[in-house]
Scaffold this motif. Structure first.
Motif, PDB file in Angstrom:
ATOM      1  N   SER A  15       0.798  -1.213   0.000  1.00  0.00           N
ATOM      2  CA  SER A  15       0.000   0.000   0.000  1.00  0.00           C
ATOM      3  C   SER A  15       0.832   1.265   0.000  1.00  0.00           C
ATOM      4  N   THR A  16       2.060   1.225   0.485  1.00  0.00           N
ATOM      5  CA  THR A  16       2.845   2.441   0.608  1.00  0.00           C
ATOM      6  C   THR A  16       3.815   2.633  -0.548  1.00  0.00           C
ATOM      7  N   PHE A  57     -15.804  -0.996  -0.466  1.00  0.00           N
ATOM      8  CA  PHE A  57     -16.067   0.352   0.061  1.00  0.00           C
ATOM      9  C   PHE A  57     -15.768   0.394   1.562  1.00  0.00           C
ATOM     10  N   TRP A  58     -14.514   0.012   1.891  1.00  0.00           N
ATOM     11  CA  TRP A  58     -14.086  -0.076   3.294  1.00  0.00           C
ATOM     12  C   TRP A  58     -14.375   1.217   4.051  1.00  0.00           C
ATOM     13  N   PRO A  59     -14.939   1.143   5.286  1.00  0.00           N
ATOM     14  CA  PRO A  59     -15.174  -0.043   6.123  1.00  0.00           C
ATOM     15  C   PRO A  59     -16.556  -0.651   6.003  1.00  0.00           C
ATOM     16  N   LEU A  60     -17.248  -0.430   4.876  1.00  0.00           N
ATOM     17  CA  LEU A  60     -18.609  -0.950   4.765  1.00  0.00           C
ATOM     18  C   LEU A  60     -18.642  -2.472   4.882  1.00  0.00           C
ATOM     19  N   TYR A  61     -17.797  -3.175   4.081  1.00  0.00           N
ATOM     20  CA  TYR A  61     -17.848  -4.644   4.107  1.00  0.00           C
ATOM     21  C   TYR A  61     -16.464  -5.191   3.791  1.00  0.00           C
ATOM     22  N   TRP A 349      -5.658  11.034   7.683  1.00  0.00           N
ATOM     23  CA  TRP A 349      -5.972  10.045   8.711  1.00  0.00           C
ATOM     24  C   TRP A 349      -5.018  10.236   9.880  1.00  0.00           C
ATOM     25  N   PRO A 350      -5.534  10.336  11.132  1.00  0.00           N
ATOM     26  CA  PRO A 350      -4.655  10.693  12.253  1.00  0.00           C
ATOM     27  C   PRO A 350      -3.756   9.571  12.756  1.00  0.00           C
ATOM     28  N   PHE A 351      -4.006   8.305  12.356  1.00  0.00           N
ATOM     29  CA  PHE A 351      -3.227   7.190  12.890  1.00  0.00           C
ATOM     30  C   PHE A 351      -2.209   6.708  11.860  1.00  0.00           C
ATOM     31  N   ARG A 352      -1.272   5.868  12.341  1.00  0.00           N
ATOM     32  CA  ARG A 352      -0.184   5.437  11.473  1.00  0.00           C
ATOM     33  C   ARG A 352      -0.540   4.168  10.708  1.00  0.00           C
ATOM     34  N   THR A 354      -2.896   2.643   9.037  1.00  0.00           N
ATOM     35  CA  THR A 354      -4.050   1.785   9.225  1.00  0.00           C
ATOM     36  C   THR A 354      -4.289   1.015   7.936  1.00  0.00           C
ATOM     37  N   PRO A 355      -4.233  -0.320   7.953  1.00  0.00           N
ATOM     38  CA  PRO A 355      -4.247  -1.071   6.690  1.00  0.00           C
ATOM     39  C   PRO A 355      -5.424  -0.744   5.778  1.00  0.00           C
ATOM     40  N   GLY A 356      -6.657  -0.672   6.327  1.00  0.00           N
ATOM     41  CA  GLY A 356      -7.805  -0.381   5.489  1.00  0.00           C
ATOM     42  C   GLY A 356      -7.723   0.986   4.838  1.00  0.00           C
ATOM     43  N   ILE A 357      -7.226   1.979   5.553  1.00  0.00           N
ATOM     44  CA  ILE A 357      -7.047   3.319   4.995  1.00  0.00           C
ATOM     45  C   ILE A 357      -5.981   3.304   3.906  1.00  0.00           C
ATOM     46  N   GLU A 358      -4.860   2.631   4.140  1.00  0.00           N
ATOM     47  CA  GLU A 358      -3.778   2.585   3.153  1.00  0.00           C
ATOM     48  C   GLU A 358      -4.234   1.886   1.875  1.00  0.00           C
TER      49      GLU A 358
END
Length: 432
Positions: A15-16, A57-61, A349-352, A354-358
């Motif tokens: 992801s990165t 459509f994370w975090p939907l499902y 995103w405020p956290f480091r 986060t897999p779903g966000i990345e």
């Protein structure tokens, strides 16, 4: 340390660092035994040995699998799971209303909260049942069976070594055979304890808000106006609260200097935590066999972390950092693992990491990204509308504007130009 480096690299791998033309909308990557495919933010699919994950459509499902097990999650309420193929064990939960499934012993169950239900393997309980909760509730953990009427007011628990009963707040007792016996009256006003274990026998009482004393073979504990003033003394530890929570001092196995909320420092084992103007400024450190991890926070705007060698190991000298990270939220962040680093902006995103966000969202707000992969430096501007890659060691340089509307590529003495998506110049053997 090698295992730590591998684990950190896995977090950042797909992801990165490994993003190609088409992001943030589209990405397709294959690296050794791992693959990643996405149409963001609608769908993403990642695989690695014995694991796979699909986001819709994370975090939907989300659906994910590990070996023979499959898990699904809808938002934060719906959960389903299918376990080993040779058993019928599964579950379907819509938290906190509906629960159904088959336990690992093959027992079918269902529950409609708060009306009626039987459950297995729920919230660390082997079994649980209720009728018109909180009117009636029972549970079992190993051999300990408990029941509750008007939870949490009246309850009882019995087992081979356990005997508990309470009528809150009037009376309660708790006995763990060979360890302790505790009793309270008009909780939290009066409580008493007797430790029956051979390691540290003793006992005492606390009468809130006047006085308390608990004396054991290893330590003496005194309270005046509990819980505000306390003193504990033993051969290995002393603790002073004067008054709690504003002044907390300790020395010995645990060291503590807290003057809340202005300053606090606590050291226990391999962990040290320090703050100023709680909860704004933090400085934490954890020590491992050959390195220490240092973390600093200014909540919620700044966070940094570094893994620093405390002794020479492999290619790293003592005092050298082999990982580093900082984030200035919501503006930018920088991340380094070994000889790979990445800088990017924005960072909404405020956290480091986060897999779903990345996987599904971060590329949309990443306006600029700089990646250094062992000397190969790449720049990625405005979702890839401009890209540039340089490798000084291999004498390679390339840039691209608007996905190939214009571009240039240099490989040693070979030079090519791109205009309206068509390449010109260069050696014929190297032309695409």
């Amino acid at each position: 340390m090698r295992r730590l480096l591998v684990s950190l690299a896995c977090v950042l791998s797909v992801s990165t660092f490994a993003q190609i033309d088409g992001d943030p909308l589209y990405a397709r990557v294959a690296e050794s035994n791992e693959t990643f495919y996405a149409w963001r933010p609608f769908y993403s699919h990642s695989t690695e040995p014995e694991r796979w994950r699909k986001d819709y459509f994370w975090p939907l499902y989300t659906r994910k699998g590990f070996k023979d097990e499959t898990y699904s999650r809808f938002l934060f309420f719906g959960h389903s799971a299918d376990f080993e193929r040779d058993t019928e064990r599964h579950r379907n939960w819509i938290f906190p209303i509906w629960f159904s499934g088959t336990s690992k012993e093959g027992e079918n169950y269902w529950a409609l909260f708060p009306i009626y239900g039987n459950l297995y393997e729920f919230m660390a309980r082997d079994e649980a049942s209720f009728v018109l909760f909180p009117a009636w509730y029972t549970s079992r953990i190993n051999d300990v069976e408990s029941w509750t009427v008007l939870w949490p007011l009246i309850s009882s628990a019995q087992g081979e070594k356990v005997d508990r009963f309470r009528v809150l707040p009037f009376y309660g007792h708790n006995r763990l055979k060979g360890e302790f016996e505790k009793t309270y009256y008009l909780w939290p006003l009066y409580s008493q304890v007797r430790y029956t274990n051979e390691r540290n026998p003793g006992g005492g009482f606390i009468l809130v808000p006047f006085y308390g004393r608990i004396k054991t073979e290893r330590a003496d504990n005194y309270w005046v106006l509990p819980p505000f003033f306390r003193y504990t003394g033993s051969d290995k530890q002393w603790i002073l609260h004067a008054p709690w929570p504003f002044v907390q001092l300790a020395g010995g196995e645990m060291n503590k200097r807290i003057f809340w909320p202005f300053y606090g420092k606590k050291s226990l084992g391999t962990t040290q935590r320090q703050y100023w103007l709680w909860p704004l400024f933090w400085n934490n450190k954890t020590t491992y066999a050959a390195h220490e991890q240092r973390r600093r926070k200014i909540i919620p705007f700044f966070y940094s972390q570094a893994d620093v060698m405390t002794e020479a190991s492999g290619s790293y000298a003592e005092g050298e950092a082999f990982t580093g990270y900082w984030k200035l939220w919501p503006l930018m962040s920088w991340d380094r693992i070994g000889e790979r680093s990445r800088f990017r902006t924005l960072e909404l995103w405020p956290f480091r990491n986060t897999p779903g966000i990345e996987r599904n969202w971060a590329p949309w707000w990443t306006l600029y990204r700089r990646v250094d992969d062992q000397g190969e430096i790449g720049h990625h501007v405005l979702w890839g509308l401009y890209r540039q890659v340089r490798d000084k060691e291999e004498e390679q340089f390339e840039w691209s504007l608007l996905k190939g509307l214009a571009g240039y590529k240099k490989e040693q003495d070979d030079r090519r130009y791109r205009i309206l998506f068509v390449w010109f110049g260069g050696n014929k053997e190297s032309e695409p």
